[in-house]
Scaffold this active site. Sequence first.
Site, PDB file in Angstrom:
ATOM      1  N   HIS A  24    -128.238  75.297 -27.076  1.00  0.00           N
ATOM      2  CA  HIS A  24    -126.804  75.040 -26.898  1.00  0.00           C
ATOM      3  C   HIS A  24    -126.497  74.759 -25.433  1.00  0.00           C
ATOM      4  O   HIS A  24    -126.229  75.673 -24.642  1.00  0.00           O
ATOM      5  CB  HIS A  24    -125.995  76.243 -27.404  1.00  0.00           C
ATOM      6  CG  HIS A  24    -124.526  75.952 -27.548  1.00  0.00           C
ATOM      7  ND1 HIS A  24    -123.840  76.128 -28.729  1.00  0.00           N
ATOM      8  CD2 HIS A  24    -123.628  75.463 -26.669  1.00  0.00           C
ATOM      9  CE1 HIS A  24    -122.579  75.774 -28.557  1.00  0.00           C
ATOM     10  NE2 HIS A  24    -122.417  75.375 -27.304  1.00  0.00           N
ATOM     11  N   HIS A  26    -124.453  71.509 -23.137  1.00  0.00           N
ATOM     12  CA  HIS A  26    -123.740  70.218 -23.183  1.00  0.00           C
ATOM     13  C   HIS A  26    -124.212  69.349 -22.021  1.00  0.00           C
ATOM     14  O   HIS A  26    -124.156  69.788 -20.861  1.00  0.00           O
ATOM     15  CB  HIS A  26    -122.234  70.453 -23.070  1.00  0.00           C
ATOM     16  CG  HIS A  26    -121.663  71.218 -24.236  1.00  0.00           C
ATOM     17  ND1 HIS A  26    -120.982  70.617 -25.269  1.00  0.00           N
ATOM     18  CD2 HIS A  26    -121.700  72.537 -24.550  1.00  0.00           C
ATOM     19  CE1 HIS A  26    -120.608  71.527 -26.159  1.00  0.00           C
ATOM     20  NE2 HIS A  26    -121.027  72.707 -25.737  1.00  0.00           N
ATOM     21  N   HIS A 221    -119.738  74.547 -33.559  1.00  0.00           N
ATOM     22  CA  HIS A 221    -119.042  75.568 -32.763  1.00  0.00           C
ATOM     23  C   HIS A 221    -118.082  76.286 -33.710  1.00  0.00           C
ATOM     24  O   HIS A 221    -117.215  75.634 -34.315  1.00  0.00           O
ATOM     25  CB  HIS A 221    -118.203  74.919 -31.670  1.00  0.00           C
ATOM     26  CG  HIS A 221    -118.963  74.469 -30.471  1.00  0.00           C
ATOM     27  ND1 HIS A 221    -119.784  73.375 -30.471  1.00  0.00           N
ATOM     28  CD2 HIS A 221    -118.998  74.960 -29.204  1.00  0.00           C
ATOM     29  CE1 HIS A 221    -120.296  73.214 -29.253  1.00  0.00           C
ATOM     30  NE2 HIS A 221    -119.836  74.151 -28.469  1.00  0.00           N
ATOM     31  N   GLU A 224    -116.014  81.188 -31.752  1.00  0.00           N
ATOM     32  CA  GLU A 224    -116.102  81.497 -30.317  1.00  0.00           C
ATOM     33  C   GLU A 224    -114.750  82.057 -29.894  1.00  0.00           C
ATOM     34  O   GLU A 224    -114.629  83.180 -29.443  1.00  0.00           O
ATOM     35  CB  GLU A 224    -116.444  80.241 -29.509  1.00  0.00           C
ATOM     36  CG  GLU A 224    -116.469  80.489 -27.999  1.00  0.00           C
ATOM     37  CD  GLU A 224    -116.591  79.209 -27.182  1.00  0.00           C
ATOM     38  OE1 GLU A 224    -116.388  78.114 -27.743  1.00  0.00           O
ATOM     39  OE2 GLU A 224    -116.878  79.317 -25.974  1.00  0.00           O
ATOM     40  N   HIS A 245    -122.082  79.884 -30.813  1.00  0.00           N
ATOM     41  CA  HIS A 245    -121.367  81.117 -30.443  1.00  0.00           C
ATOM     42  C   HIS A 245    -121.262  82.081 -31.631  1.00  0.00           C
ATOM     43  O   HIS A 245    -122.146  82.880 -31.841  1.00  0.00           O
ATOM     44  CB  HIS A 245    -119.975  80.822 -29.854  1.00  0.00           C
ATOM     45  CG  HIS A 245    -120.009  79.904 -28.685  1.00  0.00           C
ATOM     46  ND1 HIS A 245    -120.329  80.330 -27.436  1.00  0.00           N
ATOM     47  CD2 HIS A 245    -119.777  78.559 -28.582  1.00  0.00           C
ATOM     48  CE1 HIS A 245    -120.284  79.300 -26.594  1.00  0.00           C
ATOM     49  NE2 HIS A 245    -119.960  78.210 -27.270  1.00  0.00           N
ATOM     50  N   ASP A 303    -124.958  76.718 -22.078  1.00  0.00           N
ATOM     51  CA  ASP A 303    -123.725  76.020 -22.485  1.00  0.00           C
ATOM     52  C   ASP A 303    -123.305  74.922 -21.505  1.00  0.00           C
ATOM     53  O   ASP A 303    -123.454  73.736 -21.801  1.00  0.00           O
ATOM     54  CB  ASP A 303    -122.590  77.045 -22.681  1.00  0.00           C
ATOM     55  CG  ASP A 303    -121.520  76.560 -23.648  1.00  0.00           C
ATOM     56  OD1 ASP A 303    -121.680  75.476 -24.225  1.00  0.00           O
ATOM     57  OD2 ASP A 303    -120.507  77.277 -23.834  1.00  0.00           O
TER      58      ASP A 303
END
Length: 364
Positions: A24, A26, A221, A224, A245, A303
């Site tokens: 995970h 980005h 996702h 979260e 998450h 992340d």
Amino acid sequence: MPVYKFHGPKRTQKSIPLSRAELHIHLTGSVRLSTVWELSRQKNISLPGNGSIAALEKVVHMSEPSTLAGFLSGFRYTSPPLAGDIVAMERVAHEFCEDISSHGVLYVEARFCPHLLVKPEGGEDSATADDILEAVLRGFDKGSADFGVTVRTLLCCIRGLPQFDKDIVRLADKYRDKGVVGIDVAGDEGHLEEGMAALFDQTVIEAYDEARKLGLKRTAHAGEVGPASCVEQALTTLQAHRIGHGYRVLENNQLYEKCLKDKVHFETCPTSSILTGAQPTDIFYHAVVKFAEDGANLSINSDDPMVTGTWIEQEYELVRSWGLNETYITRANFNAIRSSFLPDDEKKEMLKKLREVNHIHDDY
Ligand SMILES: [Zn+2]
């Protein structure tokens, strides 16, 4: 006049063996600010404050908990210099491989939404989402060869931008043999509440349905910032293989027990979930610790290093400070490979590499 200096991530040790797996992260949340700064200056795109890298860092980096919207606010400076620029995107992808390798990452699934990098004003010869994706895949290929990492790509649908959802699946299918291994849905869950009937856009539901029919892997996702039922709908309606998450699953014990039993994989991101306000800091006991102690199937991920200023090593340091020792961290790495979207034969190969680097042998 701002003075240029290298602001890429520093090696935390001289040489970290390639021994980590991240599921995970980005891509556009991992860009070097030195690259953003350089491109912005070349293109006469305005920079915050006095135009220095330090001023850019001040806007993008977060050190205090806020909201997801606050967390993402720096992207208004980091996205425009990349938009529509395939040379820049190939560079960013290549630099990503170097950075991830310098932090000892053996295998990574990097995610992004190519459509968010298409120039909004368009134009006939401007880069399409396909062009952007191809540039990123070229950068990953070259970077993998140069720095010894294995990189695969996930394509993100974005909540509230239904116009991209169908095309994300088309792209994931078109480029599945060129490094794309699945899809995701990202975006703000802040407005969602328990009891709402539809926690995902109809277009996302349709996209996931189509992806399932095409045999594409799916993460989402969920939970979260949004409620536990986001996790439930991600697993049932979207039939997601993994959850990004997922901390708020802890608010529904029955669902949590089922996730433990079914070995649902949670892609946990310790620092970013504190900074987005998903995990209140006054409760020192982070969901990651509970997941780990309950034997949940979890990975530890960074992340958005560009925003958090943390790479995987700092994430491990944080969970160590919460009492999770090396056993949990090693387990998380094995879990990540086992729950990765690699085909079985490549997964087997990657697990072998992970065993070798950890000196885990079957022969004694
Ligand atoms: Zn994320």
